[in-house]
Design a protein around this motif. Structure first.
Motif, PDB file in Angstrom:
ATOM      1  N   LEU A  46       0.813  -1.123  -0.069  1.00  0.00           N
ATOM      2  CA  LEU A  46      -0.572  -0.157  -0.149  1.00  0.00           C
ATOM      3  C   LEU A  46       0.890   0.887  -0.017  1.00  0.00           C
ATOM      4  CD1 LEU A  46      -2.678  -1.011   2.484  1.00  0.00           C
ATOM      5  CD2 LEU A  46      -3.452  -0.233   0.501  1.00  0.00           C
ATOM      6  N   ARG A  47       1.788   1.120   0.407  1.00  0.00           N
ATOM      7  CA  ARG A  47       2.897   1.804   0.929  1.00  0.00           C
ATOM      8  C   ARG A  47       3.085   3.308  -0.674  1.00  0.00           C
ATOM      9  NH1 ARG A  47       6.716   1.076   5.180  1.00  0.00           N
ATOM     10  NH2 ARG A  47       5.225  -0.467   5.834  1.00  0.00           N
ATOM     11  N   LEU A  48       3.500   1.524  -1.165  1.00  0.00           N
ATOM     12  CA  LEU A  48       4.455   1.363  -2.203  1.00  0.00           C
ATOM     13  C   LEU A  48       3.299   2.313  -3.636  1.00  0.00           C
ATOM     14  CD1 LEU A  48       6.341  -2.038  -3.035  1.00  0.00           C
ATOM     15  CD2 LEU A  48       7.402   0.370  -2.972  1.00  0.00           C
ATOM     16  N   ARG A  49       2.200   1.815  -3.172  1.00  0.00           N
ATOM     17  CA  ARG A  49       0.874   2.149  -4.398  1.00  0.00           C
ATOM     18  C   ARG A  49       0.774   3.506  -3.998  1.00  0.00           C
ATOM     19  NH1 ARG A  49      -5.083   0.680  -2.872  1.00  0.00           N
ATOM     20  NH2 ARG A  49      -4.128   2.473  -2.247  1.00  0.00           N
ATOM     21  N   ASP A  50       0.717   4.091  -2.916  1.00  0.00           N
ATOM     22  CA  ASP A  50       1.069   5.762  -2.297  1.00  0.00           C
ATOM     23  C   ASP A  50       2.261   6.228  -2.872  1.00  0.00           C
ATOM     24  OD1 ASP A  50      -1.588   5.157  -0.801  1.00  0.00           O
ATOM     25  OD2 ASP A  50      -0.891   5.197   0.608  1.00  0.00           O
ATOM     26  N   GLU A  51       2.897   5.532  -3.021  1.00  0.00           N
ATOM     27  CA  GLU A  51       4.128   6.924  -3.598  1.00  0.00           C
ATOM     28  C   GLU A  51       4.521   6.248  -5.072  1.00  0.00           C
ATOM     29  OE1 GLU A  51       8.884   6.448  -2.972  1.00  0.00           O
ATOM     30  OE2 GLU A  51       8.328   5.442  -2.251  1.00  0.00           O
ATOM     31  N   ILE A  52       4.086   5.744  -5.820  1.00  0.00           N
ATOM     32  CA  ILE A  52       3.682   5.353  -7.333  1.00  0.00           C
ATOM     33  C   ILE A  52       3.015   6.926  -7.757  1.00  0.00           C
ATOM     34  CG2 ILE A  52       2.288   3.973  -9.325  1.00  0.00           C
ATOM     35  CD1 ILE A  52       4.106   1.553  -7.500  1.00  0.00           C
ATOM     36  N   GLY A  53       1.761   6.789  -7.085  1.00  0.00           N
ATOM     37  CA  GLY A  53       1.094   7.369  -7.703  1.00  0.00           C
ATOM     38  C   GLY A  53       0.535   8.715  -7.382  1.00  0.00           C
ATOM     39  N   MET A  54       2.208   9.494  -6.154  1.00  0.00           N
ATOM     40  CA  MET A  54       3.213  10.295  -6.115  1.00  0.00           C
ATOM     41  C   MET A  54       3.107  10.825  -6.632  1.00  0.00           C
ATOM     42  SD  MET A  54       4.674  12.226  -2.706  1.00  0.00           S
ATOM     43  CE  MET A  54       5.999  11.038  -3.431  1.00  0.00           C
ATOM     44  N   LEU A  55       4.168   9.856  -7.592  1.00  0.00           N
ATOM     45  CA  LEU A  55       5.213  10.571  -8.245  1.00  0.00           C
ATOM     46  C   LEU A  55       4.965  10.362  -9.844  1.00  0.00           C
ATOM     47  CD1 LEU A  55       7.998   8.066  -7.458  1.00  0.00           C
ATOM     48  CD2 LEU A  55       7.775  10.626  -7.701  1.00  0.00           C
ATOM     49  N   GLU A  56       3.742   9.664 -10.032  1.00  0.00           N
ATOM     50  CA  GLU A  56       3.079   9.828 -10.738  1.00  0.00           C
ATOM     51  C   GLU A  56       2.034  11.221 -11.326  1.00  0.00           C
ATOM     52  OE1 GLU A  56       0.477   6.394 -11.343  1.00  0.00           O
ATOM     53  OE2 GLU A  56       1.684   5.440 -12.448  1.00  0.00           O
ATOM     54  N   ASP A  57       1.691  11.521 -10.515  1.00  0.00           N
ATOM     55  CA  ASP A  57       1.306  13.153 -10.390  1.00  0.00           C
ATOM     56  C   ASP A  57       2.018  14.265 -10.628  1.00  0.00           C
ATOM     57  OD1 ASP A  57      -1.412  12.118  -9.624  1.00  0.00           O
ATOM     58  OD2 ASP A  57      -1.369  12.579  -7.295  1.00  0.00           O
ATOM     59  N   GLN A  58       3.380  13.957  -9.863  1.00  0.00           N
ATOM     60  CA  GLN A  58       4.370  14.598 -10.545  1.00  0.00           C
ATOM     61  C   GLN A  58       4.919  14.533 -12.314  1.00  0.00           C
ATOM     62  OE1 GLN A  58       7.802  14.130  -8.072  1.00  0.00           O
ATOM     63  NE2 GLN A  58       6.347  14.335  -7.065  1.00  0.00           N
ATOM     64  N   LEU A  59       3.924  13.744 -12.565  1.00  0.00           N
ATOM     65  CA  LEU A  59       4.773  13.795 -14.067  1.00  0.00           C
ATOM     66  C   LEU A  59       3.394  14.165 -15.031  1.00  0.00           C
ATOM     67  CD1 LEU A  59       6.126  10.089 -15.365  1.00  0.00           C
ATOM     68  CD2 LEU A  59       7.383  12.310 -14.762  1.00  0.00           C
ATOM     69  N   VAL A  60       2.257  14.413 -14.330  1.00  0.00           N
ATOM     70  CA  VAL A  60       1.695  14.497 -15.566  1.00  0.00           C
ATOM     71  C   VAL A  60       1.090  16.367 -14.970  1.00  0.00           C
ATOM     72  CG1 VAL A  60      -1.083  14.938 -15.077  1.00  0.00           C
ATOM     73  CG2 VAL A  60       0.297  12.908 -15.098  1.00  0.00           C
ATOM     74  N   PRO A  61       1.275  17.372 -15.445  1.00  0.00           N
ATOM     75  CA  PRO A  61       1.299  18.354 -15.246  1.00  0.00           C
ATOM     76  C   PRO A  61      -0.349  18.876 -14.743  1.00  0.00           C
ATOM     77  CG  PRO A  61       0.927  18.393 -17.892  1.00  0.00           C
ATOM     78  CD  PRO A  61       1.612  16.902 -17.088  1.00  0.00           C
ATOM     79  N   ASP A  62      -0.360  19.667 -13.976  1.00  0.00           N
ATOM     80  CA  ASP A  62      -1.475  20.260 -13.407  1.00  0.00           C
ATOM     81  C   ASP A  62      -2.660  20.866 -14.753  1.00  0.00           C
ATOM     82  OD1 ASP A  62      -1.468  19.647 -11.081  1.00  0.00           O
ATOM     83  OD2 ASP A  62      -1.190  21.266 -10.131  1.00  0.00           O
ATOM     84  N   ILE A  63      -3.536  20.487 -14.838  1.00  0.00           N
ATOM     85  CA  ILE A  63      -4.796  21.753 -16.219  1.00  0.00           C
ATOM     86  C   ILE A  63      -5.482  22.743 -14.961  1.00  0.00           C
ATOM     87  CG2 ILE A  63      -5.699  21.154 -17.853  1.00  0.00           C
ATOM     88  CD1 ILE A  63      -4.781  18.382 -18.421  1.00  0.00           C
ATOM     89  N   ILE A  64      -5.543  23.689 -15.662  1.00  0.00           N
ATOM     90  CA  ILE A  64      -6.578  24.776 -14.416  1.00  0.00           C
ATOM     91  C   ILE A  64      -7.471  24.367 -15.475  1.00  0.00           C
ATOM     92  CG2 ILE A  64      -7.099  26.703 -14.215  1.00  0.00           C
ATOM     93  CD1 ILE A  64      -4.134  26.965 -13.791  1.00  0.00           C
ATOM     94  N   ALA A  65      -8.529  24.167 -15.708  1.00  0.00           N
ATOM     95  CA  ALA A  65      -9.843  24.360 -16.369  1.00  0.00           C
ATOM     96  C   ALA A  65     -10.922  24.878 -15.877  1.00  0.00           C
ATOM     97  CB  ALA A  65     -10.737  22.830 -16.160  1.00  0.00           C
TER      98      ALA A  65
END
Length: 65
Positions: A46-65
């Motif tokens: 579960l900790r790995l999944r959380d860290e994976i999600g956090m890193l994936e979020d860093q790769l995807v730029p924020d899109i302001i809608a």
């Protein structure tokens, strides 16, 4: 961390996550399940999944809608 470092770290984490899947399955199938060890492996997964999600979020730029 730049994108290349993040991608490498993600690769390592995903591999470890898959390995934990295998270890958990093997422990369950062995019928001599150590509940404490099983709980620790699941918590680590579960900790790995959380860290994976956090890193994936860093790769995807924020899109302001």
């Amino acid at each position: 961390m730049d994108e290349t470092q993040i991608a490498k770290r993600l690769d390592v984490l995903r591999t470890e996550h898959r390995d934990l899947d295998s270890a958990i399955l093997a422990l369950i199938e062995s019928r001599s399940t150590d509940q404490l060890q099983l709980a620790r492996l699941k918590k680590r997964k579960l900790r790995l999944r959380d860290e994976i999600g956090m890193l994936e979020d860093q790769l995807v730029p924020d899109i302001i809608a």
